[in-house]
Design a protein around this motif. Structure first.
Motif, PDB file in Angstrom:
ATOM      1  N   VAL A  68     -20.065 -22.355  54.602  1.00  0.00           N
ATOM      2  CA  VAL A  68     -18.753 -22.392  53.941  1.00  0.00           C
ATOM      3  C   VAL A  68     -18.905 -22.965  52.537  1.00  0.00           C
ATOM      4  N   SER A  69     -19.626 -24.069  52.427  1.00  0.00           N
ATOM      5  CA  SER A  69     -19.845 -24.704  51.128  1.00  0.00           C
ATOM      6  C   SER A  69     -20.518 -23.740  50.151  1.00  0.00           C
ATOM      7  N   ASN A  70     -21.540 -23.053  50.614  1.00  0.00           N
ATOM      8  CA  ASN A  70     -22.257 -22.095  49.756  1.00  0.00           C
ATOM      9  C   ASN A  70     -21.364 -20.932  49.346  1.00  0.00           C
ATOM     10  N   GLU A  71     -20.556 -20.448  50.272  1.00  0.00           N
ATOM     11  CA  GLU A  71     -19.692 -19.302  49.977  1.00  0.00           C
ATOM     12  C   GLU A  71     -18.606 -19.672  48.971  1.00  0.00           C
ATOM     13  N   ILE A  72     -18.109 -20.897  49.044  1.00  0.00           N
ATOM     14  CA  ILE A  72     -17.118 -21.346  48.054  1.00  0.00           C
ATOM     15  C   ILE A  72     -17.730 -21.290  46.658  1.00  0.00           C
ATOM     16  N   ALA A  73     -18.925 -21.841  46.518  1.00  0.00           N
ATOM     17  CA  ALA A  73     -19.597 -21.839  45.209  1.00  0.00           C
ATOM     18  C   ALA A  73     -19.802 -20.418  44.706  1.00  0.00           C
ATOM     19  N   GLU A  74     -20.212 -19.529  45.598  1.00  0.00           N
ATOM     20  CA  GLU A  74     -20.454 -18.148  45.193  1.00  0.00           C
ATOM     21  C   GLU A  74     -19.155 -17.405  44.870  1.00  0.00           C
ATOM     22  N   ALA A  75     -18.142 -17.593  45.692  1.00  0.00           N
ATOM     23  CA  ALA A  75     -16.887 -16.848  45.523  1.00  0.00           C
ATOM     24  C   ALA A  75     -16.179 -17.187  44.219  1.00  0.00           C
ATOM     25  N   ILE A  76     -16.206 -18.462  43.840  1.00  0.00           N
ATOM     26  CA  ILE A  76     -15.512 -18.833  42.606  1.00  0.00           C
ATOM     27  C   ILE A  76     -16.478 -19.064  41.449  1.00  0.00           C
ATOM     28  N   GLN A  77     -17.737 -18.744  41.688  1.00  0.00           N
ATOM     29  CA  GLN A  77     -18.773 -18.786  40.654  1.00  0.00           C
ATOM     30  C   GLN A  77     -18.841 -20.138  39.957  1.00  0.00           C
ATOM     31  N   ILE A  78     -19.038 -21.169  40.778  1.00  0.00           N
ATOM     32  CA  ILE A  78     -19.190 -22.512  40.234  1.00  0.00           C
ATOM     33  C   ILE A  78     -20.368 -23.173  40.923  1.00  0.00           C
ATOM     34  N   LYS A  79     -21.138 -23.916  40.165  1.00  0.00           N
ATOM     35  CA  LYS A  79     -22.298 -24.606  40.713  1.00  0.00           C
ATOM     36  C   LYS A  79     -21.863 -25.599  41.788  1.00  0.00           C
ATOM     37  N   HIS A  80     -22.535 -25.562  42.925  1.00  0.00           N
ATOM     38  CA  HIS A  80     -22.252 -26.506  44.003  1.00  0.00           C
ATOM     39  C   HIS A  80     -22.662 -27.912  43.591  1.00  0.00           C
ATOM     40  N   GLU A  81     -21.789 -28.856  43.838  1.00  0.00           N
ATOM     41  CA  GLU A  81     -22.111 -30.263  43.688  1.00  0.00           C
ATOM     42  C   GLU A  81     -21.458 -30.993  44.851  1.00  0.00           C
ATOM     43  N   SER A  82     -21.938 -32.182  45.107  1.00  0.00           N
ATOM     44  CA  SER A  82     -21.347 -32.969  46.184  1.00  0.00           C
ATOM     45  C   SER A  82     -21.511 -34.442  45.842  1.00  0.00           C
ATOM     46  N   PRO A  83     -20.392 -35.147  45.854  1.00  0.00           N
ATOM     47  CA  PRO A  83     -19.037 -34.693  46.148  1.00  0.00           C
ATOM     48  C   PRO A  83     -18.466 -33.878  44.990  1.00  0.00           C
ATOM     49  N   GLN A  84     -17.493 -33.061  45.347  1.00  0.00           N
ATOM     50  CA  GLN A  84     -16.869 -32.196  44.342  1.00  0.00           C
ATOM     51  C   GLN A  84     -15.435 -31.910  44.778  1.00  0.00           C
ATOM     52  N   VAL A  85     -14.516 -31.972  43.842  1.00  0.00           N
ATOM     53  CA  VAL A  85     -13.141 -31.562  44.092  1.00  0.00           C
ATOM     54  C   VAL A  85     -12.881 -30.329  43.254  1.00  0.00           C
ATOM     55  N   LEU A  86     -12.318 -29.320  43.905  1.00  0.00           N
ATOM     56  CA  LEU A  86     -12.015 -28.054  43.242  1.00  0.00           C
ATOM     57  C   LEU A  86     -10.544 -27.727  43.440  1.00  0.00           C
ATOM     58  N   MET A  87      -9.907 -27.245  42.411  1.00  0.00           N
ATOM     59  CA  MET A  87      -8.573 -26.659  42.566  1.00  0.00           C
ATOM     60  C   MET A  87      -8.734 -25.173  42.309  1.00  0.00           C
ATOM     61  N   ILE A  88      -8.349 -24.390  43.296  1.00  0.00           N
ATOM     62  CA  ILE A  88      -8.493 -22.941  43.220  1.00  0.00           C
ATOM     63  C   ILE A  88      -7.099 -22.327  43.175  1.00  0.00           C
ATOM     64  N   ASP A  89      -6.877 -21.481  42.189  1.00  0.00           N
ATOM     65  CA  ASP A  89      -5.591 -20.799  42.029  1.00  0.00           C
ATOM     66  C   ASP A  89      -5.880 -19.339  41.707  1.00  0.00           C
ATOM     67  N   LYS A  90      -5.209 -18.454  42.397  1.00  0.00           N
ATOM     68  CA  LYS A  90      -5.384 -17.007  42.188  1.00  0.00           C
ATOM     69  C   LYS A  90      -6.853 -16.601  42.354  1.00  0.00           C
ATOM     70  N   GLN A  91      -7.500 -17.170  43.366  1.00  0.00           N
ATOM     71  CA  GLN A  91      -8.882 -16.889  43.737  1.00  0.00           C
ATOM     72  C   GLN A  91      -9.899 -17.231  42.644  1.00  0.00           C
ATOM     73  N   ALA A  92      -9.540 -18.183  41.789  1.00  0.00           N
ATOM     74  CA  ALA A  92     -10.455 -18.579  40.714  1.00  0.00           C
ATOM     75  C   ALA A  92     -10.444 -20.096  40.562  1.00  0.00           C
ATOM     76  N   ASN A  93     -11.518 -20.622  39.989  1.00  0.00           N
ATOM     77  CA  ASN A  93     -11.596 -22.049  39.718  1.00  0.00           C
ATOM     78  C   ASN A  93     -10.591 -22.400  38.630  1.00  0.00           C
ATOM     79  N   TYR A  94      -9.683 -23.288  38.960  1.00  0.00           N
ATOM     80  CA  TYR A  94      -8.698 -23.754  37.995  1.00  0.00           C
ATOM     81  C   TYR A  94      -9.155 -25.072  37.364  1.00  0.00           C
ATOM     82  N   TRP A  95      -9.750 -25.930  38.203  1.00  0.00           N
ATOM     83  CA  TRP A  95     -10.226 -27.234  37.750  1.00  0.00           C
ATOM     84  C   TRP A  95     -11.224 -27.752  38.772  1.00  0.00           C
ATOM     85  N   ASN A  96     -12.212 -28.529  38.304  1.00  0.00           N
ATOM     86  CA  ASN A  96     -13.134 -29.175  39.236  1.00  0.00           C
ATOM     87  C   ASN A  96     -13.728 -30.407  38.579  1.00  0.00           C
TER      88      ASN A  96
END
Length: 112
Positions: A68-96
């Motif tokens: 799941v973690s890997n798919e999130i990074a791939e789907a919104i095209q953002i480098k995985h980090e941990s810990p990480q907070v992401l706001m996703i809007d309209k299937q895209a990274n809005y803020w992280n």
């Protein structure tokens, strides 16, 4: 405010599609990392106050739910980090943000 843990790719796909209607805020959390433990506490503190009610909040444990973690990074095209907070809007990274920047004050300043 409720926090839903995402453990399956099907759950993630549903959340991603729902962001067309309602944004999602996701905490990617490592259960073995002290920095991530601090971020988790900050995230929970934010949720205990009066967070935005027009978004849904989710938790992904990056070790236990690695696909799941890997798919999130791939789907919104953002480098995985941990810990990480992401706001996703309209299937895209809005803020992280990640690591020590995951604070209640930072989340409130951006999300509220």
């Amino acid at each position: 405010m409720s926090l839903t843990e995402l453990t399956t790719l099907e759950q993630w796909e549903a959340v991603l599609h729902q962001t067309n209607e309602r944004p999602a805020v996701i905490l990617k959390h490592s259960t073995t990392c002290p920095v991530s433990s601090n971020a988790y506490n900050e995230f929970m503190s934010y949720l205990q106050d009066t967070p935005r009610t027009d978004v849904d909040y989710y938790l992904v444990k990056v070790i236990e739910s690695r696909p799941v973690s890997n798919e999130i990074a791939e789907a919104i095209q953002i480098k995985h980090e941990s810990p990480q907070v992401l706001m996703i809007d309209k299937q895209a990274n809005y803020w992280n943000t990640s690591h020590w920047s995951v604070t209640k004050a930072h989340m409130a300043a951006v999300l509220d």
